[in-house]
Design a protein around this motif. Structure first.
Motif, PDB file in Angstrom:
ATOM      1  N   LEU A   1       6.539  13.796  32.971  1.00 16.25           N
ATOM      2  CA  LEU A   1       5.130  13.608  33.332  1.00 16.25           C
ATOM      3  C   LEU A   1       4.393  12.697  32.341  1.00 16.25           C
ATOM      4  O   LEU A   1       3.262  12.265  32.600  1.00 16.25           O
ATOM      5  CB  LEU A   1       4.438  14.978  33.389  1.00 16.25           C
ATOM      6  CG  LEU A   1       3.095  15.065  34.125  1.00 16.25           C
ATOM      7  CD1 LEU A   1       3.237  14.682  35.587  1.00 16.25           C
ATOM      8  CD2 LEU A   1       2.510  16.474  33.986  1.00 16.25           C
ATOM      9  N   GLU A   2       5.050  12.354  31.238  1.00 17.86           N
ATOM     10  CA  GLU A   2       4.391  11.617  30.161  1.00 17.86           C
ATOM     11  C   GLU A   2       3.774  10.291  30.619  1.00 17.86           C
ATOM     12  O   GLU A   2       2.608   9.990  30.281  1.00 17.86           O
ATOM     13  CB  GLU A   2       5.394  11.374  29.034  1.00 17.86           C
ATOM     14  CG  GLU A   2       4.779  10.741  27.799  1.00 17.86           C
ATOM     15  CD  GLU A   2       5.784  10.637  26.663  1.00 17.86           C
ATOM     16  OE1 GLU A   2       5.493   9.908  25.706  1.00 17.86           O
ATOM     17  OE2 GLU A   2       6.849  11.277  26.748  1.00 17.86           O
ATOM     18  N   PRO A   3       4.464   9.453  31.395  1.00 21.61           N
ATOM     19  CA  PRO A   3       3.849   8.186  31.833  1.00 21.61           C
ATOM     20  C   PRO A   3       2.586   8.396  32.662  1.00 21.61           C
ATOM     21  O   PRO A   3       1.595   7.673  32.487  1.00 21.61           O
ATOM     22  CB  PRO A   3       4.954   7.531  32.674  1.00 21.61           C
ATOM     23  CG  PRO A   3       6.221   8.142  32.174  1.00 21.61           C
ATOM     24  CD  PRO A   3       5.869   9.556  31.830  1.00 21.61           C
ATOM     25  N   PHE A   4       2.608   9.384  33.540  1.00 20.59           N
ATOM     26  CA  PHE A   4       1.437   9.641  34.379  1.00 20.59           C
ATOM     27  C   PHE A   4       0.269  10.156  33.527  1.00 20.59           C
ATOM     28  O   PHE A   4      -0.888   9.751  33.720  1.00 20.59           O
ATOM     29  CB  PHE A   4       1.792  10.659  35.466  1.00 20.59           C
ATOM     30  CG  PHE A   4       0.645  11.002  36.382  1.00 20.59           C
ATOM     31  CD1 PHE A   4       0.008  10.012  37.122  1.00 20.59           C
ATOM     32  CD2 PHE A   4       0.185  12.306  36.486  1.00 20.59           C
ATOM     33  CE1 PHE A   4      -1.059  10.327  37.958  1.00 20.59           C
ATOM     34  CE2 PHE A   4      -0.884  12.631  37.311  1.00 20.59           C
ATOM     35  CZ  PHE A   4      -1.510  11.635  38.050  1.00 20.59           C
ATOM     36  N   VAL A   5       0.563  11.032  32.584  1.00 22.08           N
ATOM     37  CA  VAL A   5      -0.477  11.556  31.699  1.00 22.08           C
ATOM     38  C   VAL A   5      -1.069  10.426  30.860  1.00 22.08           C
ATOM     39  O   VAL A   5      -2.303  10.365  30.647  1.00 22.08           O
ATOM     40  CB  VAL A   5       0.096  12.667  30.792  1.00 22.08           C
ATOM     41  CG1 VAL A   5      -0.893  13.021  29.683  1.00 22.08           C
ATOM     42  CG2 VAL A   5       0.429  13.902  31.613  1.00 22.08           C
ATOM     43  N   LYS A   6      -0.214   9.531  30.395  1.00 24.26           N
ATOM     44  CA  LYS A   6      -0.706   8.396  29.601  1.00 24.26           C
ATOM     45  C   LYS A   6      -1.668   7.559  30.434  1.00 24.26           C
ATOM     46  O   LYS A   6      -2.720   7.119  29.946  1.00 24.26           O
ATOM     47  CB  LYS A   6       0.481   7.559  29.134  1.00 24.26           C
ATOM     48  CG  LYS A   6       0.083   6.423  28.202  1.00 24.26           C
ATOM     49  CD  LYS A   6       1.315   5.685  27.699  1.00 24.26           C
ATOM     50  CE  LYS A   6       0.888   4.565  26.752  1.00 24.26           C
ATOM     51  NZ  LYS A   6       2.065   3.797  26.232  1.00 24.26           N
ATOM     52  N   TRP A   7      -1.330   7.387  31.705  1.00 21.55           N
ATOM     53  CA  TRP A   7      -2.211   6.623  32.600  1.00 21.55           C
ATOM     54  C   TRP A   7      -3.546   7.337  32.789  1.00 21.55           C
ATOM     55  O   TRP A   7      -4.609   6.711  32.792  1.00 21.55           O
ATOM     56  CB  TRP A   7      -1.506   6.437  33.945  1.00 21.55           C
ATOM     57  CG  TRP A   7      -2.344   5.721  34.962  1.00 21.55           C
ATOM     58  CD1 TRP A   7      -2.491   4.381  35.087  1.00 21.55           C
ATOM     59  CD2 TRP A   7      -3.152   6.331  35.975  1.00 21.55           C
ATOM     60  NE1 TRP A   7      -3.351   4.092  36.128  1.00 21.55           N
ATOM     61  CE2 TRP A   7      -3.769   5.271  36.690  1.00 21.55           C
ATOM     62  CE3 TRP A   7      -3.416   7.649  36.353  1.00 21.55           C
ATOM     63  CZ2 TRP A   7      -4.635   5.497  37.764  1.00 21.55           C
ATOM     64  CZ3 TRP A   7      -4.267   7.870  37.416  1.00 21.55           C
ATOM     65  CH2 TRP A   7      -4.871   6.814  38.106  1.00 21.55           C
ATOM     66  N   LEU A   8      -3.486   8.689  32.920  1.00 19.23           N
ATOM     67  CA  LEU A   8      -4.724   9.468  33.073  1.00 19.23           C
ATOM     68  C   LEU A   8      -5.597   9.360  31.829  1.00 19.23           C
ATOM     69  O   LEU A   8      -6.823   9.216  31.921  1.00 19.23           O
ATOM     70  CB  LEU A   8      -4.389  10.946  33.334  1.00 19.23           C
ATOM     71  CG  LEU A   8      -3.844  11.318  34.711  1.00 19.23           C
ATOM     72  CD1 LEU A   8      -3.503  12.801  34.753  1.00 19.23           C
ATOM     73  CD2 LEU A   8      -4.854  10.992  35.810  1.00 19.23           C
ATOM     74  N   GLU A   9      -4.977   9.418  30.660  1.00 20.71           N
ATOM     75  CA  GLU A   9      -5.733   9.349  29.406  1.00 20.71           C
ATOM     76  C   GLU A   9      -6.378   7.981  29.222  1.00 20.71           C
ATOM     77  O   GLU A   9      -7.520   7.868  28.762  1.00 20.71           O
ATOM     78  CB  GLU A   9      -4.810   9.670  28.236  1.00 20.71           C
ATOM     79  CG  GLU A   9      -4.371  11.132  28.198  1.00 20.71           C
ATOM     80  CD  GLU A   9      -3.337  11.404  27.128  1.00 20.71           C
ATOM     81  OE1 GLU A   9      -3.229  12.574  26.704  1.00 20.71           O
ATOM     82  OE2 GLU A   9      -2.625  10.460  26.724  1.00 20.71           O
ATOM     83  N   GLU A  10      -5.665   6.939  29.615  1.00 20.05           N
ATOM     84  CA  GLU A  10      -6.226   5.598  29.502  1.00 20.05           C
ATOM     85  C   GLU A  10      -7.399   5.427  30.468  1.00 20.05           C
ATOM     86  O   GLU A  10      -8.417   4.817  30.117  1.00 20.05           O
ATOM     87  CB  GLU A  10      -5.147   4.558  29.788  1.00 20.05           C
ATOM     88  CG  GLU A  10      -4.094   4.473  28.695  1.00 20.05           C
ATOM     89  CD  GLU A  10      -2.957   3.527  29.060  1.00 20.05           C
ATOM     90  OE1 GLU A  10      -2.932   3.080  30.235  1.00 20.05           O
ATOM     91  OE2 GLU A  10      -2.110   3.253  28.194  1.00 20.05           O
ATOM     92  N   ALA A  11      -7.239   5.993  31.675  1.00 17.16           N
ATOM     93  CA  ALA A  11      -8.322   5.903  32.658  1.00 17.16           C
ATOM     94  C   ALA A  11      -9.535   6.675  32.152  1.00 17.16           C
ATOM     95  O   ALA A  11     -10.688   6.270  32.348  1.00 17.16           O
ATOM     96  CB  ALA A  11      -7.849   6.446  33.997  1.00 17.16           C
ATOM     97  N   GLU A  12      -9.266   7.805  31.468  1.00 15.41           N
ATOM     98  CA  GLU A  12     -10.352   8.640  30.940  1.00 15.41           C
ATOM     99  C   GLU A  12     -11.096   7.877  29.848  1.00 15.41           C
ATOM    100  O   GLU A  12     -12.331   7.899  29.773  1.00 15.41           O
ATOM    101  CB  GLU A  12      -9.762   9.940  30.385  1.00 15.41           C
ATOM    102  CG  GLU A  12     -10.824  10.951  29.947  1.00 15.41           C
ATOM    103  CD  GLU A  12     -10.189  12.253  29.457  1.00 15.41           C
ATOM    104  OE1 GLU A  12     -10.841  13.295  29.532  1.00 15.41           O
ATOM    105  OE2 GLU A  12      -9.016  12.209  28.988  1.00 15.41           O
ATOM    106  N   GLU A  13     -10.360   7.139  29.000  1.00 12.33           N
ATOM    107  CA  GLU A  13     -10.994   6.368  27.933  1.00 12.33           C
ATOM    108  C   GLU A  13     -11.845   5.242  28.509  1.00 12.33           C
ATOM    109  O   GLU A  13     -12.947   4.952  28.033  1.00 12.33           O
ATOM    110  CB  GLU A  13      -9.922   5.803  27.006  1.00 12.33           C
ATOM    111  CG  GLU A  13      -9.212   6.853  26.168  1.00 12.33           C
ATOM    112  CD  GLU A  13      -8.057   6.267  25.366  1.00 12.33           C
ATOM    113  OE1 GLU A  13      -7.835   5.035  25.467  1.00 12.33           O
ATOM    114  OE2 GLU A  13      -7.401   7.040  24.654  1.00 12.33           O
TER     115      GLU A  13
END
Length: 414
Positions: free
Chosen positions: A398-410
């Motif tokens: 799930l790490e790539p998807f979470v990274k994408w979510l965190e970047e979108a959140e930033e």
């Protein structure tokens, strides 16, 4: 030697076959002998048990039922009934004549226990007598019915060896249930049994008796409702039984819901129709949203027609099901509690099923796209999830998807 004479061996002894001699059945005489023991010992059950169990003249194997008739009622009974034999002798030291207290009845349970230890086959006669008496509860007053309930509870507490299924199942006949005496017996039985045992032990006993799913059947037909059940046992101080039955009712309703939804999905029913049906069942049966949600996930997976040919085909089938029916989950995933329950359910499902092991991250992403799982739920699970089953593997996937979510959140913050 005459041709008519038969040759014989000199000095041979010819044995004649003994014929079986039918001994007349005399339960009344046996009862009189047992009663005499009670009278001679002035009702001292401890002294009686030491003497009567060693007497060879008493045919316990033939008159075991009569023995327990005397112990329960003080006299021999007519076959198949609770009516005394004509001109039957009587003795006052019996279960139905004792004080309606645990201590008073326990004396008789201990007495029976000693007899059965000496002659184990008597357990069947005890079973026969209890069945007959309990199926004739309407012939006894409230106090005597309570004595029988307490006696029965104590026999199971003391582990005399009675098979619970034969004792309880015989009570579930509408003809005797309708009179209400069976319900009063069950109530007193549960109260007495729980005085010495944990509730889990009572549940285990009811399961062995095969009545744990049939408790409503102890109520007369016109009162056979969950509301009447809850009201009766609440007044009796048995709230644990109320909670247990409510959960059983919920479980049955949930199983029925899951089975129907699985069929509807398998038959390609429109998603909106499935949602409408599930919402109606939830409302009519007051089912918790989280439980409904988790059962709907199971129904979706059960409805997948696994081909079994290769992993790629199974992968495609599972993902197509989630994409096509995810809206169904979204209708019941309206709180953070429900969302967390669902993501843990998906985790467990993927961990336990080899066909889904590599699909966890993809399923979570699809549920996110369908607004079934929120961003906060996914990130919290990723960072602080507590279920260890396959967690390391799933977190990495799930790490790539979470990274994408965190970047979108930033980016949103900026």
């Amino acid at each position: 030697m005459s041709s008519k004479e038969r040759p014989t061996l000199g000095g041979a002894r010819i044995k004649t076959r003994k014929r079986n001699i039918a001994v007349p059945n005399d339960p009344s005489g046996f009862a009189d002998n047992v009663i005499q023991f009670f009278r001679d010992k002035d009702g001292d059950l401890d002294a009686i048990s030491k003497v009567i169990g060693e007497v060879d003249d008493l045919d316990f194997s033939r008159y075991g039922d009569t023995l327990f008739e005397v112990i329960f009622t003080g006299h021999a009974l007519q076959p198949g009934s609770v009516v005394p034999l004509e001109d039957a002798s009587d003795q006052p030291w019996n279960v139905l004549a004792c004080e309606p207290t645990k201590s008073g009845i326990l004396v008789y349970v201990s007495f029976v226990q000693k007899l059965i230890r000496r002659r184990p086959f008597l357990i069947k006669n005890l079973e026969n007598n209890l069945q007959r008496l309990l199926q004739s509860l309407e012939h006894y007053g409230p106090e005597d019915r309570k004595k029988l309930a307490v006696f029965t509870a104590l026999t199971f507490s003391q582990k005399l060896g009675l098979p619970p299924e034969t004792i309880f199942e015989g009570l579930l006949k509408d003809a005797i249930v309708q009179k209400g005496t069976v319900l009063s017996f069950l109530t007193e039985f549960c109260k007495e049994y729980l005085a010495d045992n944990k509730f889990e032990e009572l549940v285990s006993l009811l399961k062995r008796a095969k009545v744990d799913d049939r408790l409503l059947e102890f109520f007369p037909m016109q009162k056979r409702t969950v509301e009447a059940f809850n009201d009766h046992f609440h007044k009796a101080g048995l709230d644990v039984l109320v909670e247990y039955n409510n959960k059983k009712v919920f479980d049955i309703k949930l199983r029925e819901l899951k089975a129907t939804v699985t069929t509807m999905i398998s038959e390609e029913a429109p998603v909106d129709d499935v949602i409408a049906f599930a919402k109606k069942e939830k409302k009519d049966s007051s089912l918790p949203e989280v439980d409904v949600l988790l059962d709907l996930w199971d129904a979706m997976m059960d409805a997948v027609q696994w081909s079994g040919k290769n992993q790629q085909q199974n992968t495609n089938l599972a993902l197509r099901q989630v994409k096509g029916r995810g809206k169904l989950l979204g209708a019941f995933s309206t709180t953070s509690k429900a969302e967390f329950a669902l993501i843990y359910k998906v985790q467990a499902c993927c961990y336990e099923d080899a066909k889904l092991m590599k699909l966890f991250a993809e399923i979570v992403r699809i549920l996110y796209d369908l607004d079934v799982l929120g961003e906060d739920t996914i990130l919290t699970w990723y960072r602080k999830g507590t279920n260890p089953k396959g967690r390391q593997v799933f977190v990495k996937a799930l790490e790539p998807f979470v990274k994408w979510l965190e970047e979108a959140e930033e980016e949103d913050d900026e």
